[in-house]
Design a protein around this motif. Structure first.
Motif, PDB file in Angstrom:
ATOM      1  N   ARG A   1      55.626  44.488 -25.137  1.00  0.00           N
ATOM      2  CA  ARG A   1      56.411  45.732 -25.083  1.00  0.00           C
ATOM      3  C   ARG A   1      56.387  46.378 -23.702  1.00  0.00           C
ATOM      4  NH1 ARG A   1      54.816  48.658 -30.864  1.00  0.00           N
ATOM      5  NH2 ARG A   1      55.518  46.938 -32.195  1.00  0.00           N
ATOM      6  N   GLU A   2      56.416  45.512 -22.676  1.00  0.00           N
ATOM      7  CA  GLU A   2      56.407  45.991 -21.293  1.00  0.00           C
ATOM      8  C   GLU A   2      57.823  46.143 -20.734  1.00  0.00           C
ATOM      9  OE1 GLU A   2      53.866  46.884 -19.476  1.00  0.00           O
ATOM     10  OE2 GLU A   2      52.141  46.183 -20.618  1.00  0.00           O
ATOM     11  N   ILE A   3      58.806  45.487 -21.370  1.00  0.00           N
ATOM     12  CA  ILE A   3      60.189  45.538 -20.898  1.00  0.00           C
ATOM     13  C   ILE A   3      61.030  46.325 -21.895  1.00  0.00           C
ATOM     14  CG2 ILE A   3      62.265  44.177 -20.423  1.00  0.00           C
ATOM     15  CD1 ILE A   3      60.554  41.989 -19.348  1.00  0.00           C
ATOM     16  N   LYS A   4      61.784  47.280 -21.375  1.00  0.00           N
ATOM     17  CA  LYS A   4      62.673  48.072 -22.219  1.00  0.00           C
ATOM     18  C   LYS A   4      64.108  47.584 -22.021  1.00  0.00           C
ATOM     19  CE  LYS A   4      59.703  52.141 -21.959  1.00  0.00           C
ATOM     20  NZ  LYS A   4      58.608  51.434 -21.291  1.00  0.00           N
ATOM     21  N   LEU A   5      64.985  47.986 -22.924  1.00  0.00           N
ATOM     22  CA  LEU A   5      66.381  47.547 -22.852  1.00  0.00           C
ATOM     23  C   LEU A   5      67.033  47.938 -21.531  1.00  0.00           C
ATOM     24  CD1 LEU A   5      67.717  48.268 -26.463  1.00  0.00           C
ATOM     25  CD2 LEU A   5      67.415  46.037 -25.377  1.00  0.00           C
ATOM     26  N   LYS A   6      66.643  49.092 -21.004  1.00  0.00           N
ATOM     27  CA  LYS A   6      67.241  49.555 -19.741  1.00  0.00           C
ATOM     28  C   LYS A   6      66.826  48.684 -18.552  1.00  0.00           C
ATOM     29  CE  LYS A   6      63.564  52.855 -18.619  1.00  0.00           C
ATOM     30  NZ  LYS A   6      63.224  54.251 -18.311  1.00  0.00           N
ATOM     31  N   ASP A   7      65.741  47.883 -18.719  1.00  0.00           N
ATOM     32  CA  ASP A   7      65.279  47.019 -17.629  1.00  0.00           C
ATOM     33  C   ASP A   7      66.072  45.712 -17.556  1.00  0.00           C
ATOM     34  OD1 ASP A   7      63.252  48.837 -17.012  1.00  0.00           O
ATOM     35  OD2 ASP A   7      61.895  47.939 -18.487  1.00  0.00           O
ATOM     36  N   ILE A   8      66.737  45.343 -18.650  1.00  0.00           N
ATOM     37  CA  ILE A   8      67.400  44.036 -18.722  1.00  0.00           C
ATOM     38  C   ILE A   8      68.489  43.865 -17.662  1.00  0.00           C
ATOM     39  CG2 ILE A   8      68.829  42.535 -20.177  1.00  0.00           C
ATOM     40  CD1 ILE A   8      67.193  43.513 -22.571  1.00  0.00           C
ATOM     41  N   PRO A   9      69.374  44.867 -17.445  1.00  0.00           N
ATOM     42  CA  PRO A   9      70.390  44.694 -16.385  1.00  0.00           C
ATOM     43  C   PRO A   9      69.785  44.419 -15.014  1.00  0.00           C
ATOM     44  CG  PRO A   9      70.982  46.529 -17.801  1.00  0.00           C
ATOM     45  CD  PRO A   9      69.599  46.123 -18.200  1.00  0.00           C
TER      46      PRO A   9
END
Length: 432
Positions: A262-270
């Motif tokens: 749970r270190e990556i959030k959806l906003k980090d994907i782009p």
């Protein structure tokens, strides 16, 4: 024709580099200008475009793209801290334990991220404050981080070794991956030996011995990250999937691991995808431009001319390998690793094979040489990143760095003249 073409090709290329033209553009422009001297302009334009497209139209190149994406996901997925904790456990009882932790951490994280720069940045950000707090000299800390950051490029999965496989005409990726382990570890050990003596002289502290339960927790936390290497490399070596399929598996596994941590959030994907696209574009443009250069060199007979020149200079394999190493070390000081592999593989591989050197062994020696270049001025990317992260001047880092550089040269000579170091594991697993 070869002499004239060589002067034009490399002369134009180095002039363009000197005035600040990007390497990929310099390769393409120099190659096209050279082509105009041997074929009509319409043939040069058509052939250059054709070779550029053919160069990147490779299924195996997907492996490089997937490994870049996997490394980007893991860079942002909380992997570094878990690997650093494991590195502390491994190197924590030696004088200057945090320096050894840095080296082991670079070996682990660099192999997973596939980038010396990313490794130097990630390890530097975490380790520099810890070392400063315990009284380590900042120049020493930065030098250790810089010198050890390229070690992970030899330890698979390695995108550079995949590129070498493509340029060399299909050298086994599985064999190259297994061949990289011992030289990569030797590179790390060479830095650790120098760090040990410097740390002992400066009386840097030794870390406290962790309890069994603490050590077990660290190992268990790191196992999921390390399993990426086991699954991908094990699957490739066992023939369960190809290198390209293994890279896709690495992406899937990285996504699952990032979701668990749970270190990556959806906003980090782009941002992750953007970073991957930029890096992929750079690599593919380099490969395409280098394909034009490879055609020009083959058409004009440059590799054969250089081969004849070297073989006339000496028929002693020891001397020939020494000359090749010196040239590659010099090249590494002003050229990044990827373009250097693409340019010098077709030049030196025929010479290496002429003196009886295995292509797998040569690939490891080539990459080892150019890894050293990443830490040397004036263009060493790991050098600049490592100094920037540690907030130290390059001049202050050079003194301890030179000692580590000399240790790495010794390690390079061992890898060059003792083929067993590179070929033992591929032979053990029946890959050669």
């Amino acid at each position: 024709m070869a002499l004239q073409a060589s002067i034009i090709l490399f002369g134009v290329f180095f002039v363009l580099l000197a005035i600040g033209v990007p390497i990929s553009v310099g390769i393409g422009v120099a190659s096209f200008i050279t082509a105009l001297t041997v074929v009509p302009i319409d043939v040069a334009v058509f052939t250059a475009a054709q070779k550029m497209v053919q160069g990147i139209n490779s299924f195996a190149l997907l492996a490089v793209i997937f490994f870049i994406l996997s490394g980007s996901i893991m860079n942002n997925g909380g992997i570094a801290l878990r690997l650093i904790n494991l590195a502390k456990l491994i190197g924590g009882r030696l004088p200057g334990s945090l320096a050894h932790t840095n080296v082991v951490g670079n070996m682990l994280f660099g192999s997973i991220s596939g980038s010396a720069v990313a490794s130097a940045a990630a390890m530097g950000r975490v380790m520099t404050p810890l070392q400063e707090k315990e009284g380590y000299d900042k120049s020493f800390s930065a030098a250790v981080n810089i010198a050890s950051s390229p070690a992970g490029l030899l330890i698979p999965p390695s995108g550079v070794l995949i590129l070498f496989s493509l340029v060399s005409g299909g050298t086994s990726i599985s064999a190259l991956f297994m061949a990289g382990y011992l030289p990569g570890i030797l590179m790390g050990i060479a830095v650790m030996v120098v760090a040990y003596f410097l740390a002992k002289k400066a009386s840097y502290p030794v870390a406290e011995r962790p309890t069994f339960s603490q050590g077990l927790k660290v190992v268990l936390d790191a196992i999921p990250s390390l399993l990426l290497i086991v699954i991908v490399i094990g699957g490739i070596v066992a023939g369960i999937f190809t290198a390209t399929e293994g890279a896709a598996v690495a992406v899937l596994y990285s996504i699952i691991l990032a979701a668990i941590y749970r270190e990556i959030k959806l906003k980090d994907i782009p941002d992750i995808l953007r970073e991957t696209v930029v890096m992929t574009g750079i690599v593919l443009f380099l490969v395409g431009a280098s394909s034009i250069m490879s055609w020009v060199m083959a058409y004009t007979g440059i590799p054969n001319a250089i081969s004849d020149l070297l073989l006339q200079a000496s028929d002693n394999p020891i001397i020939i390998l020494l000359i090749m190493n010196i040239i590659l070390l010099i090249v590494g000081t002003f050229m990044d690793l990827t373009p250097a592999v693409l340019i010098f593989t077709p030049i030196f591989l025929p010479i290496a094979m002429e003196i009886g050197m295995d292509p797998v062994h040569f690939g490891i020696v080539l990459v080892f040489n150019l890894c050293i270049g990443i830490m040397t001025p004036p263009v060493g990317s790991a050098l600049f990143v490592g100094c920037s992260v540690a907030n130290v001047r390059i001049e202050s880092v050079l003194r301890p760095l030179v000692k580590m550089f000399l240790a790495l040269i010794v390690a390079l000579m061992l890898v060059t003249y003792i083929p067993w170091i590179s070929l033992a594991l591929p032979r053990l697993f029946g890959l050669m």
